[in-house]
Design a protein around this motif. Structure first.
Motif, PDB file in Angstrom:
ATOM      1  N   THR A  10       0.842  -1.188   0.000  1.00 39.86           N
ATOM      2  CA  THR A  10       0.000   0.000   0.000  1.00 39.86           C
ATOM      3  C   THR A  10       0.882   1.244   0.000  1.00 39.86           C
TER       4      THR A  10
ATOM      5  N   LYS B 164      -8.806   3.849   3.427  1.00 35.49           N
ATOM      6  CA  LYS B 164      -8.606   2.900   2.328  1.00 35.49           C
ATOM      7  C   LYS B 164      -9.558   1.709   2.422  1.00 35.49           C
ATOM      8  N   LYS B 165      -9.748   1.071   1.291  1.00 36.92           N
ATOM      9  CA  LYS B 165     -10.366  -0.248   1.255  1.00 36.92           C
ATOM     10  C   LYS B 165      -9.277  -1.295   1.479  1.00 36.92           C
TER      11      LYS B 165
ATOM     12  N   VAL C 117      -8.086  -5.232   1.038  1.00 39.84           N
ATOM     13  CA  VAL C 117      -8.319  -6.439   0.251  1.00 39.84           C
ATOM     14  C   VAL C 117      -7.258  -7.487   0.592  1.00 39.84           C
TER      15      VAL C 117
ATOM     16  N   LYS D  65      -5.504   4.414  -2.254  1.00 37.24           N
ATOM     17  CA  LYS D  65      -6.862   4.207  -1.745  1.00 37.24           C
ATOM     18  C   LYS D  65      -7.146   2.758  -1.356  1.00 37.24           C
ATOM     19  N   MET D  66      -6.155   1.884  -1.525  1.00 35.27           N
ATOM     20  CA  MET D  66      -6.354   0.472  -1.183  1.00 35.27           C
ATOM     21  C   MET D  66      -5.146  -0.069  -0.435  1.00 35.27           C
TER      22      MET D  66
ATOM     23  N   ASP E 198     -11.069  -2.827  -7.897  1.00 36.30           N
ATOM     24  CA  ASP E 198     -11.244  -1.379  -7.740  1.00 36.30           C
ATOM     25  C   ASP E 198     -12.679  -0.965  -8.034  1.00 36.30           C
TER      26      ASP E 198
END
Length: 406
Positions: free
Chosen positions: A189, A198-199, A201, A237-238, A402
């Motif tokens: 990240t 953030k998301k 995963v 953002k992730m 995304d």
């Protein structure tokens, strides 16, 4: 006469088999990482039968024959006819299954880097005997043959070394496998951005050692995250947590789907035995600790290979349906059925039969999905997936993730 010579290396039992009776100098070898081949017998002329070993679980059930990988020496200008046998096994206690089919094609390489599927014209299938026969005329002395493009622990080490000092990558060792190999977890990240913005995963590959396509996909995903402008923007953002190889012991020995103690690493998530299945124990512990630190998991994906169908299975949630739609719309993923309904277990009423996605959803309410990717022909690419196709799927998966999380 066929002479067998067995050697022992740190990663597996390996063999060198010399073919005689009119073919001096023609040899078949499994003296390298991830190799697998059973007994070889000469039928006639240039025709050889090659029994595949497969693997069974700790109950001596569920024999799977999904992998072969060997080298032929002295092969130049020799017309070879090779028949793969002993293919029938058992899946989820249902006998008669076989992962090598009339539509799977062996792959060949002259350097262990560039792999090509044999054409349909070179392959035949005997439905009655359940055997696959292929012919080839190598133009070099040494040729490697495999079920899928191999991806070994050495490939993974090269990937980790490439990004060892990348600022976006943090590598953690969760612990050791049964055979004392590292179980890594990658955190990727933009670490300057607060995780709350953030998301998150999590993605898992190679729970089953034969499923090398998932490792190539994971490598493509990592490359795109760390070497493209789109990846740089995604990392703002992730937050990605990656298990790059779920069964390094099995990969090293040329296994199929069971760890050293015979446990399926995509079962047993409801009945974890830490000593016998440290791989599951360490991964599940890492996930629990993440949640205990009040971090979210917005999406969890476990990547797998299968024979005949691309599909996604998991809970009935918008993120899963969005993932399916984007994969179908933007990648070589072929499916018309939507997200498959996820049963509570692969074998109802029998403990130790829950997959990772079943257990994470049932126990922790994590939106966890199984993504199966086929090794038979894909209409969208007019052929079977090779290394470049798997790498491209990694990029496509990132785009699908995304869009599904927006």
């Amino acid at each position: 006469m066929i002479r067998y010579v067995f050697l022992l290396l740190s990663f597996s039992a390996i063999s060198s088999v010399e073919a005689q009776n009119g073919d001096p100098g023609l040899t078949f070898h499994t003296d390298f990482e991830a190799a697998s081949l059973g007994e070889i017998s000469k039928l006639n002329g240039n025709h050889w039968q090659m029994a595949l070993t497969g693997e069974s679980d700790s109950d001596d059930r569920n024999r799977q024959v999904s992998w072969y990988y060997f080298r032929v020496e002295g092969a130049k200008d020799r017309p070879l006819r090779l028949t793969l046998s002993d293919l029938v096994g058992e899946y989820n206690y249902r006998k008669g299954s076989h992962a090598i089919t009339s539509e799977t094609r062996p792959m060949i390489s002259y350097d262990q880097k560039h792999w090509t599927h044999l054409p349909d014209s070179a392959v035949s299938w005997d439905e009655q005997k359940v055997q696959l026969t292929f012919t080839l005329l190598p133009d070099r002395d040494t040729i490697w043959i495999a079920h899928q493009p191999p991806y070994t622990t050495e490939n993974l080490l090269s990937l980790l070394k490439r990004y060892e000092y990348h600022p976006a990558v943090k590598k953690m060792e969760l612990g050791k496998t049964v055979e004392q190999r590292s179980m890594p977890l990658l955190s990727i990240t933009d670490h300057s951005v607060n995780i709350a913005d953030k998301k998150v995963v999590w993605i898992m590959a190679r729970q089953h050692s034969w499923e090398s396509g998932t490792s190539w996909l994971m490598e493509g995903l990592v490359h795109h995250l760390l070497e493209s402008e789109q990846g740089t923007e995604l990392l703002k953002k992730m937050h990605f947590q990656l298990f790059p190889m779920g069964d390094p012991d099995g990969v090293a020995r040329g296994g199929v789907r069971f760890n050293t103690h015979g446990h399926d690493l995509n079962r047993n998530w409801d009945l974890v035995k830490p000593v016998e299945m440290p791989e599951i124990h360490l991964q599940k512990k890492a996930i629990r600790e993440w949640l205990e630190e009040n971090h979210p998991i917005d999406l969890f994906i476990t990547l797998h290979n299968t024979e005949r169908a691309d599909y996604i299975q998991g809970p009935d949630l918008p993120v899963g349906h969005g993932l399916w739609e984007e994969m179908v719309g933007q990648t070589s993923f072929e499916s018309t059925e939507g997200v498959r309904e996820m049963p509570l277990s692969t074998t109802p009423g029998k403990p130790g039969r829950m997959t990772v996605n079943q257990a994470l959803w049932a126990e922790m309410n994590i939106p966890a999905y199984l993504m199966e990717l086929k090794v038979e022909a894909v209409d969208k690419i007019d052929g079977r997936r090779g290394v470049e196709d798997w790498l491209e799927l990694g990029r496509g998966l990132l785009e699908a993730i995304d869009k599904s999380l927006r």
